[in-house]
Design a protein around this motif. Sequence first.
Motif, PDB file in Angstrom:
ATOM      1  N   PRO A   4       0.854  -1.197   0.000  1.00 39.61           N
ATOM      2  CA  PRO A   4       0.000   0.000   0.000  1.00 39.61           C
ATOM      3  C   PRO A   4       0.886   1.241   0.000  1.00 39.61           C
ATOM      4  O   PRO A   4       1.956   1.252   0.616  1.00 39.61           O
ATOM      5  CB  PRO A   4      -0.775  -0.117   1.325  1.00 39.61           C
ATOM      6  N   THR A   5       0.447   2.288  -0.711  1.00 38.16           N
ATOM      7  CA  THR A   5       1.267   3.496  -0.843  1.00 38.16           C
ATOM      8  C   THR A   5       1.631   4.090   0.518  1.00 38.16           C
ATOM      9  O   THR A   5       2.741   4.580   0.710  1.00 38.16           O
ATOM     10  CB  THR A   5       0.523   4.558  -1.677  1.00 38.16           C
ATOM     11  N   GLU A   6       0.718   4.036   1.477  1.00 32.36           N
ATOM     12  CA  GLU A   6       0.961   4.636   2.791  1.00 32.36           C
ATOM     13  C   GLU A   6       2.051   3.884   3.550  1.00 32.36           C
ATOM     14  O   GLU A   6       2.943   4.494   4.145  1.00 32.36           O
ATOM     15  CB  GLU A   6      -0.338   4.655   3.603  1.00 32.36           C
ATOM     16  N   ASP A   7       2.003   2.553   3.524  1.00 37.97           N
ATOM     17  CA  ASP A   7       3.018   1.765   4.235  1.00 37.97           C
ATOM     18  C   ASP A   7       4.385   1.914   3.592  1.00 37.97           C
ATOM     19  O   ASP A   7       5.400   2.043   4.291  1.00 37.97           O
ATOM     20  CB  ASP A   7       2.604   0.282   4.264  1.00 37.97           C
ATOM     21  N   TYR A   8       4.427   1.912   2.250  1.00 38.67           N
ATOM     22  CA  TYR A   8       5.717   2.082   1.595  1.00 38.67           C
ATOM     23  C   TYR A   8       6.278   3.474   1.854  1.00 38.67           C
ATOM     24  O   TYR A   8       7.488   3.650   1.976  1.00 38.67           O
ATOM     25  CB  TYR A   8       5.603   1.837   0.084  1.00 38.67           C
ATOM     26  N   GLY A   9       5.387   4.446   1.959  1.00 37.28           N
ATOM     27  CA  GLY A   9       5.833   5.800   2.294  1.00 37.28           C
ATOM     28  C   GLY A   9       6.535   5.843   3.637  1.00 37.28           C
ATOM     29  O   GLY A   9       7.582   6.489   3.789  1.00 37.28           O
ATOM     30  N   LYS A  10       6.019   5.136   4.639  1.00 36.36           N
ATOM     31  CA  LYS A  10       6.623   5.117   5.976  1.00 36.36           C
ATOM     32  C   LYS A  10       7.956   4.358   5.968  1.00 36.36           C
ATOM     33  O   LYS A  10       8.908   4.762   6.640  1.00 36.36           O
ATOM     34  CB  LYS A  10       5.658   4.482   6.987  1.00 36.36           C
ATOM     35  N   ILE A  11       8.034   3.276   5.203  1.00 38.86           N
ATOM     36  CA  ILE A  11       9.284   2.516   5.090  1.00 38.86           C
ATOM     37  C   ILE A  11      10.372   3.398   4.481  1.00 38.86           C
ATOM     38  O   ILE A  11      11.502   3.458   4.967  1.00 38.86           O
ATOM     39  CB  ILE A  11       9.079   1.246   4.225  1.00 38.86           C
ATOM     40  N   ASN A  12      10.028   4.094   3.406  1.00 37.51           N
ATOM     41  CA  ASN A  12      11.001   4.933   2.711  1.00 37.51           C
ATOM     42  C   ASN A  12      11.405   6.133   3.544  1.00 37.51           C
ATOM     43  O   ASN A  12      12.559   6.564   3.512  1.00 37.51           O
ATOM     44  CB  ASN A  12      10.425   5.387   1.363  1.00 37.51           C
ATOM     45  N   LEU A  13      10.466   6.677   4.318  1.00 36.44           N
ATOM     46  CA  LEU A  13      10.766   7.800   5.202  1.00 36.44           C
ATOM     47  C   LEU A  13      11.752   7.365   6.292  1.00 36.44           C
ATOM     48  O   LEU A  13      12.682   8.096   6.636  1.00 36.44           O
ATOM     49  CB  LEU A  13       9.481   8.330   5.829  1.00 36.44           C
ATOM     50  N   PHE A  57      13.223  -6.124   2.777  1.00 33.12           N
ATOM     51  CA  PHE A  57      11.885  -5.815   3.282  1.00 33.12           C
ATOM     52  C   PHE A  57      10.787  -6.310   2.341  1.00 33.12           C
ATOM     53  O   PHE A  57       9.642  -6.521   2.752  1.00 33.12           O
ATOM     54  CB  PHE A  57      11.739  -4.311   3.542  1.00 33.12           C
ATOM     55  N   VAL A  58      11.137  -6.499   1.053  1.00 31.54           N
ATOM     56  CA  VAL A  58      10.155  -7.001   0.094  1.00 31.54           C
ATOM     57  C   VAL A  58       9.828  -8.458   0.393  1.00 31.54           C
ATOM     58  O   VAL A  58       8.678  -8.907   0.241  1.00 31.54           O
ATOM     59  CB  VAL A  58      10.682  -6.847  -1.351  1.00 31.54           C
ATOM     60  N   LEU A  59      10.831  -9.208   0.851  1.00 26.73           N
ATOM     61  CA  LEU A  59      10.628 -10.632   1.133  1.00 26.73           C
ATOM     62  C   LEU A  59       9.616 -10.853   2.252  1.00 26.73           C
ATOM     63  O   LEU A  59       8.854 -11.821   2.236  1.00 26.73           O
ATOM     64  CB  LEU A  59      11.968 -11.287   1.494  1.00 26.73           C
ATOM     65  N   ILE A  60       9.595  -9.940   3.227  1.00 27.47           N
ATOM     66  CA  ILE A  60       8.669 -10.081   4.354  1.00 27.47           C
ATOM     67  C   ILE A  60       7.230  -9.827   3.920  1.00 27.47           C
ATOM     68  O   ILE A  60       6.282 -10.135   4.652  1.00 27.47           O
ATOM     69  CB  ILE A  60       9.067  -9.129   5.515  1.00 27.47           C
ATOM     70  N   ALA A  61       7.048  -9.267   2.705  1.00 28.14           N
ATOM     71  CA  ALA A  61       5.698  -8.984   2.212  1.00 28.14           C
ATOM     72  C   ALA A  61       4.873 -10.259   2.062  1.00 28.14           C
ATOM     73  O   ALA A  61       3.643 -10.213   2.075  1.00 28.14           O
ATOM     74  CB  ALA A  61       5.766  -8.240   0.871  1.00 28.14           C
ATOM     75  N   PHE A  62       5.547 -11.419   1.923  1.00 25.61           N
ATOM     76  CA  PHE A  62       4.814 -12.687   1.872  1.00 25.61           C
ATOM     77  C   PHE A  62       4.099 -12.965   3.190  1.00 25.61           C
ATOM     78  O   PHE A  62       3.095 -13.675   3.234  1.00 25.61           O
ATOM     79  CB  PHE A  62       5.774 -13.843   1.547  1.00 25.61           C
ATOM     80  N   TYR A  63       4.642 -12.371   4.274  1.00 29.96           N
ATOM     81  CA  TYR A  63       4.027 -12.516   5.594  1.00 29.96           C
ATOM     82  C   TYR A  63       3.094 -11.345   5.889  1.00 29.96           C
ATOM     83  O   TYR A  63       1.946 -11.539   6.303  1.00 29.96           O
ATOM     84  CB  TYR A  63       5.116 -12.595   6.668  1.00 29.96           C
ATOM     85  N   SER A  64       3.598 -10.111   5.663  1.00 32.16           N
ATOM     86  CA  SER A  64       2.789  -8.917   5.913  1.00 32.16           C
ATOM     87  C   SER A  64       3.381  -7.721   5.172  1.00 32.16           C
ATOM     88  O   SER A  64       4.596  -7.605   5.053  1.00 32.16           O
ATOM     89  CB  SER A  64       2.755  -8.617   7.422  1.00 32.16           C
ATOM     90  N   THR A  65       2.509  -6.849   4.687  1.00 34.39           N
ATOM     91  CA  THR A  65       2.966  -5.618   4.037  1.00 34.39           C
ATOM     92  C   THR A  65       2.916  -4.433   4.999  1.00 34.39           C
ATOM     93  O   THR A  65       3.142  -3.299   4.584  1.00 34.39           O
ATOM     94  CB  THR A  65       2.096  -5.299   2.800  1.00 34.39           C
ATOM     95  N   GLU A  66       2.647  -4.684   6.270  1.00 34.59           N
ATOM     96  CA  GLU A  66       2.633  -3.615   7.257  1.00 34.59           C
ATOM     97  C   GLU A  66       4.054  -3.088   7.459  1.00 34.59           C
ATOM     98  O   GLU A  66       5.014  -3.866   7.551  1.00 34.59           O
ATOM     99  CB  GLU A  66       2.068  -4.106   8.587  1.00 34.59           C
TER     100      GLU A  66
END
Length: 476
Positions: A36-45, A165-174
């Motif tokens: 989701p755009t919001e979660d990726y925004g927080k990761i990148n920030l 961090f992309v690999l963990i997306a299989f578990y959760s995208t949070e």
Amino acid sequence: MDVKKFLKNILKYTVPSVISAIVGIVVIPIISRVFPTEDYGKINLFYSVGNMLMYIVLMGLDSALIRFYFEPPEEANKNKIFELALWTSVSISIILSLISVLFFSKQISNYLFGELQINMLIALLLYIIGLILFRLVSIEMRMENKAFLYNIQQILLIITNRVSFVLIAFYSTEYKYSIWVITICSLFFGLIFLLLQKNLKDLGIPKLKTRVLKKIFSFSIPLMPTMVMVWANNSVAKIVLSGFNDYESVGILSIATSVANIFSLIPAAFATYWSPFMYKNYKSEKEFIQKVHNYICMLSLIIVLGIFCTQDILYTIVGGDYKVSQPYFMLVMLTPIQTLICETTSYGIVLSNKTKFNLLISVVSLLVNYFVGYYSYNYLGVYGVVMGIAISAIIQLYLKTIIGQKYYRSINNKYKTIGCFSLIISSCVLNVLFYENIMIRILYTLGIFVLLFVIYNKEILSCKKILANYKGKNKN
């Protein structure tokens, strides 16, 4: 200077940059379709703020390690400067983290993540320490010309920040899970390479005389704000957007930055070799350095035109809501472009020890970036923030070049350089208007290529000659 040898030395350090570009091309489709755009925004920030804070706590001692590696002051040596940089930065990191958690945890956490997350602030401390280890060890590898180890380390850093961090997306995208993966990988690999490069038993607190410390810090501290400003400049748009709680736009802008930064493989590879080369050869290879500047300008313009013309192919890798960044991604690309060109125009500032000018330029460009983005957001949204990025990059390009040339002349034809600057900037700006019109983009590109052949006729003929000689040798 032997051109073939020079290119071969640069190519030794291109492996991480090429892999970074490949990873970006592979990972962007996944991120833009899964996160989701919001979660990726927080990761990148988190990533951007972590890198910015890393340069704050280093106090410019990473630059001092480069500057004094071959010419250490008095009884100091490269190992003692390394130890000074390591223990100073780690100590400051811990102190700042304790202050943040004890007194400002709610304010900082809400600003970065939109909610109270003390464990994320702890992750930020550990991530910064991991980045410090990566930074200092990579400098030592570069200075010792350990290209293989340097490449391995940088590849692992790319995997840590761009893939893990992309690999963990299989578990959760949070975002929280992704941040912890980035943090743990960064700290783990940072420690591994420190062990490979140094004996931990020898990493004691260095005993240096006051006058030696004064000399080191008088060089490093004025550079610290400059490096911080560079990262702040790269992050201020995201910080402005997070201040408006627009984490969705942070995520979309981050993807635009990732697409634009495919270009950055060139400045990253070039600067890795160029920095030690300049310190060693700026007196004896002035004519060669001027030639390199012309080639870098020409190459930058060719790549910009190539991206301007073929961006539709590039944007097939971007999915979902992130596609809306196509009109303005080339404005974001002005930042890595100016970084590359300034490598050949601004070294006079550092070589003359006039680092205060770098600080002044960084402050001016940061303020412009922030105020343009902040005050135009309510009227133009994310376009206003991107406009701040572009204007800031242009200001840096011209000011660094003008001041750098005053102290060390690396441009032999200022009209040629100004023409190149203007064509690059106009191409990036026009993309906002014509990104959907392929015919106008093709015609414009062809017209600019004609101008390029006129402006850089000498360099193009030289390239043909080098290629002809290379083919001739291979046949023999």
